[in-house]
Design a protein around this motif. Structure first.
Motif, PDB file in Angstrom:
ATOM      1  N   UNK A 765       0.813  -1.224   0.000  1.00  0.00           N
ATOM      2  CA  UNK A 765       0.000   0.000   0.000  1.00  0.00           C
ATOM      3  C   UNK A 765       0.840   1.265   0.000  1.00  0.00           C
ATOM      4  N   UNK A 766       2.127   1.175   0.386  1.00  0.00           N
ATOM      5  CA  UNK A 766       2.981   2.365   0.379  1.00  0.00           C
ATOM      6  C   UNK A 766       3.702   2.571  -0.942  1.00  0.00           C
ATOM      7  N   UNK A 767       3.554   1.643  -1.862  1.00  0.00           N
ATOM      8  CA  UNK A 767       4.231   1.744  -3.161  1.00  0.00           C
ATOM      9  C   UNK A 767       3.393   2.601  -4.100  1.00  0.00           C
ATOM     10  N   UNK A 768       3.975   3.667  -4.605  1.00  0.00           N
ATOM     11  CA  UNK A 768       3.256   4.582  -5.490  1.00  0.00           C
ATOM     12  C   UNK A 768       2.750   3.937  -6.758  1.00  0.00           C
ATOM     13  N   UNK A 769       3.358   2.808  -7.157  1.00  0.00           N
ATOM     14  CA  UNK A 769       2.910   2.122  -8.372  1.00  0.00           C
ATOM     15  C   UNK A 769       1.496   1.569  -8.224  1.00  0.00           C
ATOM     16  N   UNK A 770       1.056   1.384  -6.980  1.00  0.00           N
ATOM     17  CA  UNK A 770      -0.300   0.898  -6.748  1.00  0.00           C
ATOM     18  C   UNK A 770      -1.330   1.903  -7.219  1.00  0.00           C
ATOM     19  N   UNK A 771      -0.953   3.182  -7.253  1.00  0.00           N
ATOM     20  CA  UNK A 771      -1.903   4.243  -7.597  1.00  0.00           C
ATOM     21  C   UNK A 771      -1.593   4.919  -8.934  1.00  0.00           C
ATOM     22  N   UNK A 772      -0.416   4.590  -9.524  1.00  0.00           N
ATOM     23  CA  UNK A 772      -0.003   5.275 -10.752  1.00  0.00           C
ATOM     24  C   UNK A 772      -0.824   4.831 -11.956  1.00  0.00           C
ATOM     25  N   UNK A 773      -1.250   3.569 -11.985  1.00  0.00           N
ATOM     26  CA  UNK A 773      -1.971   3.037 -13.143  1.00  0.00           C
ATOM     27  C   UNK A 773      -3.482   3.213 -12.963  1.00  0.00           C
TER      28      UNK A 773
END
Length: 831
Positions: A765-773
């Motif tokens: 949940x802290x990885x920005x890739x979770x929200x980038x796409x």
């Protein structure tokens, strides 16, 4: 946790095994089994094996007969198809940052204004406390994440892709985050990430960026500016001198030496230009919309499909499927009707829709006294008209007529006795006589049944055989003794009760042609009713028009309502109060007071959407309005909220959601997980007005104290989802609104999970890739998918409720890659 180290988890890591099983299913479904080499085309050449990595600065992906360059997360493929350029995430929705977004090579950072610090989700900001040394104080000293430790101390952690420094406060960047800030290659060293460039590029003075070498750029320029007149010389030079060993033969992409010179080709997604050297990106969206059902967005070397709101992208990443909101829990209180891309809710009779999805009891008595002539009593889902002493309710259930005197009662009794005598005579003639005393059926005489009927049980009067049991004749029918069965009431009669042996005659039916069809179950089914604007002594023809100064909006009535205040009507036979000639025309949100002849604002809890009315409509159920003078039912809001939430899964929902929440409201929830469980929260979207200077806000902290550890705090609208774990083992949640603007609010799901997997969940949940796409964002907004994921997180054994096909269709491939890397990282210390 983080990169600071962790202990071994407890035995039986069920959730981890399930995640691995899910990955295995997904990956084996995507890769076909090896079946041996088939005869046919020659063996594929792996262009990625050469020392230039196929010319790709990041990853080279070999495919049969070709290859493709791909870039790390945070980068995008340049138009040459080889180089990778930084993506400025801050350009879209401010990167999801609440305050300030700062773009860096390969990634981005959110920063907060003075007096705030960055929350664990790395996007939202929390107010600092000025008291004591704690994680809420600006002097806690942690570079990234502050966690409370025993005896009031603090412990620092780092975001994924960083390592905790020896001072246990600072965080050191590694190549695992944003490629270490390097444009091309990154290598971790004791001093931090060390950047290098592809052989065809040179390092920029900033030590991170890469520039194309001047000698190669000059060769490309010379090749591109060769005049047409020198064409023959150029061809000869190529035949005699050109080779793929020198400047890749001048090819943009793949170069192959042949007997006639070099042969250039392009990877998938590109096409070779007329010069035979240059590769140009193909805009797939120009041909049949790229095969996308809805939207197509071209990218370098490829394209992306997306769907309209209310649809979701299928695993083929092209087709869009309608989201059936009606299949989800909590969509509508009563009935749900799905439509392509949307849905509508409907309420049962006697209820009114509010807040788009909720149903509340309709207070019919608030509108013209429910049409009752005397007393109106509202009930749940309905209402009743009552009469004063000395009156009884008319057959229309609304008017009141004078009760029978003694002579009237005698006549009615005689009539009933005559009917009873006729019935007894018929029964005696058939030698079948049944009496009922104190609810007990007594058989006085019985005719011997025929042989075929000996097994059939006799039924009481007013009942017929229905299969192997006796059933009462329904309303609109009566029991005919001669035919020994229930038959329809004939024209000119009605019956509104069950189990009757006669039908009642319609009041003054007039000619049969004015009557409705047989089976009249109510007197109103009889023909010849007085129409709106008319009345008569019994509600049937002949009728008179309402006199001037009165009106009647309903049929079959025995009187008309006065306008009140001595107001006349425009004409006889008026059908509504709007026909009364008031001294002023009242606008919506007001009603006309016939005593003062003024327009009065509708009181709180009522509304009026029309002009020229003499009443206001009560809000349905337990809803009310924020203020007086309301003009629409959407202003009726349910204020119910707060409470103790469940141990495993649940929702934190603003009052009246998905309708606008009420003003001046305060809601408090608490989540107390069972021992050894932690809390995961997903905020799919939240709508709070930005005009109120943070007058409306949502906060999640350990306790009600403003100095306690805060997990989440916001007073703004975010349509981009965010997921985070609670910084404390229990949560106190508060939502407050002021008297200013209102908005849709929020519906936030949460789940509690086994604390053994805290590091894995936080790493995801802290990885920005979770929200980038966009595809990843849609996962966090998909209520059905989130419910399934939370169901498995809360109770891992529930994973087996879902088939392998359902599991494979849950996630896009990019999410699978992200999840696979996280699980591998979590397992690595135990290998």
């Amino acid at each position: 946790m983080g990169v600071a180290g962790r202990g071994c988890p407890r035995a039986a890591p069920a959730l981890l095994l399930l995640l691995l099983l899910l990955l295995l299913l997904l990956l084996t479904a995507a890769v076909p089994p090896y079946r041996g080499r088939a005869e046919g085309p020659p063996e594929d050449i792996d262009e990625c094996e050469n020392e230039l990595n196929g010319g790709c600065v990041h990853d080279c992906l070999n495919i049969p007969g070709n290859y493709r360059c791909t870039c790390f997360d945070g980068f995008m493929l340049a138009h040459d198809g080889h180089n990778c350029l930084d993506v400025d995430e801050c350009l879209e929705n401010n990167g999801g940052c609440q305050h300030t977004c700062l773009n860096v090579m390969g990634s981005y950072e959110c920063r907060c204004q003075e007096g705030f610090f960055l929350s664990d989700n790395q996007h939202t900001c929390i107010h600092r406390s000025e008291e004591g040394l704690s994680c809420m104080n600006k002097n806690h000293g942690c570079s990234h994440i502050c966690m409370e430790a025993p005896k009031g101390s603090v412990a620092c952690e780092c975001r994924p892709g960083f390592e905790l420094a020896k001072n246990q406060r600072d965080c050191i960047l590694t190549c695992n985050h944003g490629n270490g800030g390097c444009q091309h290659s990154c290598e971790d060293t004791a001093e931090g990430p060390e950047c290098s460039c592809h052989p065809r590029y040179k390092m920029h003075s900033d030590g991170r960026s890469c520039l194309e070498r001047e000698d190669i750029a000059l060769e490309v320029m010379e090749s591109n500016t060769t005049s047409v007149a020198d064409g023959d010389k150029r061809v000869k030079r190529r035949l005699l001198m050109e080779t793929c060993a020198v400047n890749n033969g001048g090819c943009d992409r793949t170069c192959k030496d042949t007997s006639t010179g070099v042969h250039c080709s392009c990877p998938v997604g590109f096409t070779l230009q007329m010069d035979g050297k240059t590769c140009k990106d193909i805009d797939e969206c120009q041909t049949r919309n790229g095969g996308c059902d809805h939207f197509c967005r071209n990218t370098v070397g490829s394209f992306d499909c997306s769907c309209k709101k209310g649809f979701k992208l299928l695993t083929d990443e092209k087709s869009c499927q309608d989201v059936d909101e009606c299949s989800l829990d909590r969509t509508c209180d009563h009935s749900c009707i799905n439509h392509p891309g949307t849905f509508t809710c409907a309420c049962s009779e006697g209820y009114t829709l509010y807040g788009f999805t909720h149903c509340g009891d309709t207070n019919e008595c608030s509108v013209n006294n429910g049409g009752c002539q005397q007393v109106c009593v509202n009930t749940v889902g309905s209402y009743e008209c009552h009469c004063h002493s000395g009156y009884k309710l008319h057959w229309n259930k609304k008017d009141c007529v004078v009760s029978c005197d003694l002579s009237c009662i005698v006549k009615r009794t005689e009539k009933r006795l005559r009917k009873a005598i006729r019935t007894l005579r018929k029964a005696a003639h058939r030698e079948q006589l049944h009496l009922q005393l104190s609810g007990v059926n007594l058989e006085v005489a019985k005719k011997s049944p025929r042989t075929s009927e000996r097994q059939i049980e006799s039924c009481a009067m007013g009942q017929d055989h229905g299969g192997n049991q006796c059933v009462s004749c329904r309303a609109g029918t009566y029991y005919d003794g001669a035919q020994e069965r229930c038959i329809l009431c004939p024209n000119g009669t009605f019956q509104n009760e069950e189990g009757q042996i006669t039908c009642e005659p319609c009041p003054r039916p007039g000619s049969p042609g004015t009557l409705k069809t047989p089976e009249a179950w109510n007197v109103s089914e009889c023909g010849g009713l007085c129409q709106p604007g008319e009345y008569s002594a019994d509600g049937f023809t002949p009728c008179q028009p309402c006199a001037r100064g009165t009106f009647q909006p309903e049929a079959g009535r025995t009187s008309c309502f006065p306008c009140g205040g001595g107001l006349p009507t425009k004409h006889p036979g008026a059908t509504s109060f709007q026909d009364c000639e008031t001294r002023v025309q009242c606008s919506p949100g007001h009603f006309y007071n016939t005593t003062t002849h003024r327009c009065i604002r509708c009181p709180a809890g009522t509304y009026q959407p029309e002009f020229g009315k003499n009443h206001c409509v009560s809000c349905p159920g337990n809803t009310t309005t924020d203020f007086d003078g309301s003009t629409n039912i959407t202003q009726c809001k349910n204020r119910r909220c707060g409470g103790e939430l469940g141990d495993f899964t649940g929702y934190i929902e603003s009052p009246n959601y998905p309708g606008n929440y009420p003003a001046n409201t305060e809601c408090t929830w608490t989540i107390n997980p069972p021992p050894k469980r932690r809390i995961l929260i997903v905020v799919p979207e939240i709508f709070l007005p930005i005009e109120d200077d943070c007058g409306d806000y949502l906060v999640m902290r350990k306790t009600a104290s403003s100095n306690s550890v805060t997990t989440y705090e916001t007073c703004q609208t975010y349509e981009r989802p965010i997921a985070f774990t609670s910084r404390s083992k229990r949560l106190w949640i508060q939502f407050k609104s002021n008297e200013g603007n209102s908005a849709r609010g929020f519906q936030v799901p949460y789940v509690t999970y086994d604390e053994d997997y805290q590091e894995l969940i936080e790493d995801i949940v802290r990885d920005g890739r979770l929200y980038a796409s966009e595809n990843h964002q849609e996962i966090l907004k998909d209520k059905k998918l989130i419910k399934a994921l939370f169901d498995v997180l809360a109770h891992p054994q529930n994973y087996f409720k879902y088939t392998a096909q359902e599991s494979r269709e849950m996630f896009p491939r990019s999410f699978i890659r992200l999840l696979r890397s996280k699980v591998s990282r979590f397992l690595r210390p135990y290998k």
